[in-house]
Each structure stands twice: as C-alpha cells, then as structure tokens.
Design a protein around this motif. Structure first.
Motif, mmCIF file in Angstrom:
data_model
loop_
_atom_site.group_PDB
_atom_site.id
_atom_site.type_symbol
_atom_site.label_atom_id
_atom_site.label_comp_id
_atom_site.label_asym_id
_atom_site.label_seq_id
_atom_site.Cartn_x
_atom_site.Cartn_y
_atom_site.Cartn_z
ATOM 1 N N ARG A 163 55.569 26.707 -22.371
ATOM 2 C CA ARG A 163 55.040 27.138 -21.072
ATOM 3 C C ARG A 163 55.226 26.040 -20.026
ATOM 4 N NH1 ARG A 163 48.475 26.606 -21.385
ATOM 5 N NH2 ARG A 163 48.376 24.955 -22.949
ATOM 6 N N ILE A 164 55.080 26.445 -18.781
ATOM 7 C CA ILE A 164 55.151 25.530 -17.643
ATOM 8 C C ILE A 164 53.787 25.516 -16.967
ATOM 9 C CG2 ILE A 164 56.186 25.116 -15.380
ATOM 10 C CD1 ILE A 164 58.707 26.542 -16.383
ATOM 11 N N VAL A 165 53.282 24.322 -16.688
ATOM 12 C CA VAL A 165 51.997 24.184 -15.996
ATOM 13 C C VAL A 165 52.228 23.397 -14.714
ATOM 14 C CG1 VAL A 165 49.619 23.374 -16.145
ATOM 15 C CG2 VAL A 165 50.775 24.191 -18.209
ATOM 16 N N LEU A 166 51.907 24.012 -13.587
ATOM 17 C CA LEU A 166 52.106 23.399 -12.274
ATOM 18 C C LEU A 166 50.754 23.043 -11.675
ATOM 19 C CD1 LEU A 166 54.725 25.980 -10.960
ATOM 20 C CD2 LEU A 166 55.181 23.818 -12.121
ATOM 21 N N GLY A 204 63.972 34.144 -10.321
ATOM 22 C CA GLY A 204 63.859 35.466 -9.742
ATOM 23 C C GLY A 204 62.407 35.885 -9.656
ATOM 24 N N PHE A 205 62.078 36.666 -8.627
ATOM 25 C CA PHE A 205 60.687 37.040 -8.363
ATOM 26 C C PHE A 205 60.072 37.816 -9.524
ATOM 27 C CE2 PHE A 205 57.342 39.772 -6.751
ATOM 28 C CZ PHE A 205 56.591 38.899 -5.974
ATOM 29 N N ASP A 206 60.795 38.813 -10.049
ATOM 30 C CA ASP A 206 60.235 39.661 -11.106
ATOM 31 C C ASP A 206 59.924 38.867 -12.371
ATOM 32 O OD1 ASP A 206 60.376 41.840 -9.465
ATOM 33 O OD2 ASP A 206 62.301 42.551 -10.239
ATOM 34 N N GLN A 207 60.851 37.979 -12.769
ATOM 35 C CA GLN A 207 60.642 37.199 -13.992
ATOM 36 C C GLN A 207 59.479 36.231 -13.837
ATOM 37 O OE1 GLN A 207 64.186 35.294 -15.460
ATOM 38 N NE2 GLN A 207 63.273 34.785 -17.437
ATOM 39 N N LYS A 210 56.204 38.179 -14.156
ATOM 40 C CA LYS A 210 55.905 38.516 -15.558
ATOM 41 C C LYS A 210 55.395 37.303 -16.319
ATOM 42 C CE LYS A 210 59.299 42.262 -15.900
ATOM 43 N NZ LYS A 210 60.602 42.678 -16.491
ATOM 44 N N MET A 211 56.028 36.139 -16.076
ATOM 45 C CA MET A 211 55.618 34.924 -16.781
ATOM 46 C C MET A 211 54.243 34.459 -16.341
ATOM 47 S SD MET A 211 59.129 32.678 -17.012
ATOM 48 C CE MET A 211 60.444 33.142 -18.164
ATOM 49 N N ARG A 214 51.717 36.694 -18.110
ATOM 50 C CA ARG A 214 51.592 36.417 -19.539
ATOM 51 C C ARG A 214 51.113 34.997 -19.831
ATOM 52 N NH1 ARG A 214 57.406 37.674 -21.670
ATOM 53 N NH2 ARG A 214 56.495 36.908 -23.623
ATOM 54 N N GLY A 215 50.961 34.171 -18.795
ATOM 55 C CA GLY A 215 50.482 32.805 -18.994
ATOM 56 C C GLY A 215 51.555 31.830 -19.409
ATOM 57 N N ILE A 216 52.819 32.259 -19.384
ATOM 58 C CA ILE A 216 53.923 31.348 -19.710
ATOM 59 C C ILE A 216 54.089 30.331 -18.592
ATOM 60 C CG2 ILE A 216 56.418 31.204 -20.140
ATOM 61 C CD1 ILE A 216 56.234 34.008 -21.347
ATOM 62 N N ILE A 217 53.849 30.769 -17.360
ATOM 63 C CA ILE A 217 53.769 29.858 -16.218
ATOM 64 C C ILE A 217 52.330 29.875 -15.728
ATOM 65 C CG2 ILE A 217 54.500 29.387 -13.850
ATOM 66 C CD1 ILE A 217 57.165 30.687 -14.484
#
Length: 335
Positions: A163-166, A204-207, A210-211, A214-217
């Motif tokens: 995952r990515i955390v910003l 991309g905006f859609d991806q 979604k991420m 789902r908590g991936i980002i």
C-alpha cells in the motif's frame, strides 16, 4: 559472480493447514524470504526447493524450519512475524529492490515511464531505490514530491509494497482541523491535493478512486499517525518543513518492516510559529551519519517547472541573504 547453490527440505509432519499458514496468502511469506536473502523458493506440498547463494540458502532453510514449527501456535504467521524471524537470524536489511526496467533514472507507472531530468533527480531516484529512509530537501519545482509519488506507484505495481500512505501536515502550523466544514476526508483533501494530482496522472482517476476505497492508497494528516506501525508500505511525508521536532520523530518511528519512507520539504518555506524549530532542519543534523538513510539536496537550478521559478527562488535567496547581513550589522552596532 556468486556461485549458485541449491538444496531441498521436506517439512514434517505433513499438515496442509500449517503449510498454508507458513507460505501465507499468495506465498507472501516466502516472497519476503526471497527478497531479504536474494534467493528463489519453489515448493510442492511439504517439499521446498531453494536456490541462490550458499549462505542465503542455508539461512532460508533454517528459517523455514523454525517458521513451520511456529505454525503450531494459535497466532497466525503474519508478514510482521516473518520479519522478526528474519531479524533473529541476523539479517537486518533487504537488498536494494530491483526496478523492472533496470534503470535507476526511470520509474514505471500505469500511464508510462517517468525519467529523471537532471543529475540530482537521478541521484534522488537511486537513493530511494537503495535506502529505507530518504529525504528530499529543496525549493519548489524540483520534483521532490512528484518523483516520490512515482517511486511509490512503481513499488506498488511491482508488488514490492502492499500500500501507499501519503501524509502531510494538515494545516500548515498546527493541524487544527475542527473549524473546517465536512468530514475528515473533506477537511484534509485540500492539503493533499498535490499528492492526489500526481497519483491521478500516474494511475488514472478511476484506478486511484478504487485504491482509495480499498485502502491500498491511504491519505492522512500527520497528527493521525501517532500509535501506528506501517508494514510493507511506501510512506511519503510531504511539506515536512512544517513539522516540529517531536512530530518528525513520531512520524519516523511509524516505519514498519518492509517499508520505504520518503520525506520531502523546503526549509525556505517554513510556516511554523516564530521561535519553533522545523523538524526537517533538525532531522538533517540528527540522522546525517545514519546507515540506510539518504539525503538529496535540490537547488534552484534543479527546478523543472516554468523557467521563471528558478529565477524567483534565486531572487528570494539573494534578498534573504542581504536581509540577514543587514540584521547582523545592526546587531553588532547596537552591541
């Protein structure tokens, strides 16, 4: 060239549930061993075949045996526990992650490749590839945040992180969110817009949507990092010049196993109250000699936005230096 070595081990007694726990979801526990020991593991049932350097294969064999023994416990075998077994074996750092295209000056994203535009940017990408904790310090327009997000996207797509955390100081000098309208996401979003923009461009905006769902980002204000430990994540702290010394220490100690951290900031744009020292300035002094920590210092000439930005930054530097000199002279006269 390192001589390749191979061996096979057979785990007993055969127990499919324990074997599944050992390997982890999609063999993620085995992938951790491969990453840290630079070996290859193949298995069928309870028979495991290992290949790589002799030392790596021998260590992996011992760790797999110990991990299998631990599966008799009620506690599930998580990646974090696997990391602890690896550390107990005397392995403290993973080898540098390998980029898919083999070029340190290029980062792959869903929408194409992003290349370093100057020597300092190339050094920055190399440092991020080779170190767990990285600092990008310099003026606006030098690509500090953009390239950090690109590296995070690349690591996620290559499955080097989960995952990515910003993270960003939500309100520049104090993170007081209560007076802003809306829920937490609506309060924080304006401060994280530069990070969102980079993600939209690369995925991309859609991806991205979604991420995020789902908590991936994950995006969060700095104040909400306290008490957390982030494993197998790519973590970016942006605008870090507006952290206090205490906040910086708190953030850096959130790093978990298998994670990469990038801290970006511009020490010429500090918005903290007068007399309060920036955590970014302080941490450069504290960690400058620490192993597996990199510092990349950008200059005005590294700016890759509008050409006027470089001249603006240089003009401010000259003016501030002149002001400091005048204040020093007046102070000497008054004394």
């Amino acid at each position: 060239m390192i001589k390749q070595h191979s061996t096979s081990i057979k785990l007993a007694p055969t127990d499919n549930q324990r074997l599944a726990d050992l390997c982890g979801q999609c063999d993620e526990n085995l992938r951790l061993l491969e990453k840290h020991l630079d070996i290859e593991i193949n298995h069928r049932g309870n028979l495991f075949h290992l290949s790589g350097s002799e030392n790596g294969v021998n260590l992996a064999s011992q760790i797999i045996e110990k991990l299998y023994q631990s599966t008799t416990q009620k506690e599930p075998l998580t990646p974090a526990r696997v990391h602890l077994f690896i550390r107990e074996a005397g392995i403290h750092t993973a080898p540098p992650p390998k980029r898919s295209n083999g070029e340190l000056g290029t980062v792959s994203t869903s929408t194409g490749q992003i290349k370093a535009r100057n020597a300092n940017q190339e050094l920055y990408l190399k440092n991020i590839s080779n170190n767990d904790l990285n600092f990008g310090v310099g003026p606006a327009g030098t690509g500090k945040t953009y390239l950090a997000v690109a590296c995070a996207v690349d690591a996620l797509l290559q499955e080097r992180v989960r995952r990515i955390v910003l993270v960003r100081p939500a309100v520049e000098a104090g993170e007081k969110l209560g007076f802003l309208p809306g829920d937490m996401a609506q309060k924080v979003d304006p401060y994280l817009r530069p990070l969102y923009d980079a993600l939209f461009e690369m995925l991309g905006f859609d991806q991205v949507a979604k991420m995020l769902e789902r908590g991936i980002i994950e995006v969060a204000p700095l104040a909400y990092m306290r008490g957390r430990t982030l494993n197998d994540a790519f973590i970016i702290l942006d605008e870090s010049q507006n952290t206090t010394k205490e906040q910086m220490k708190m953030f850096l100690t959130r790093m978990g196993f298998g994670s990469t951290v990038v801290v970006t900031g511009d020490v010429t744009q500090i918005d903290l109250p007068k007399g309060m020292r920036s955590g970014l300035k302080h941490v450069v002094e504290v960690l400058k000699d620490l192993e597996n920590v990199s510092f990349t210092f950008f200059k005005a000439e590294d700016a890759v936005r509008h050409p006027l930005i470089q001249r603006i930054v240089e003009a401010y530097d000259i003016h501030e230096k002149s002001t400091d000199d005048k204040e020093a002279i007046l102070h000497e006269v008054s004394d």
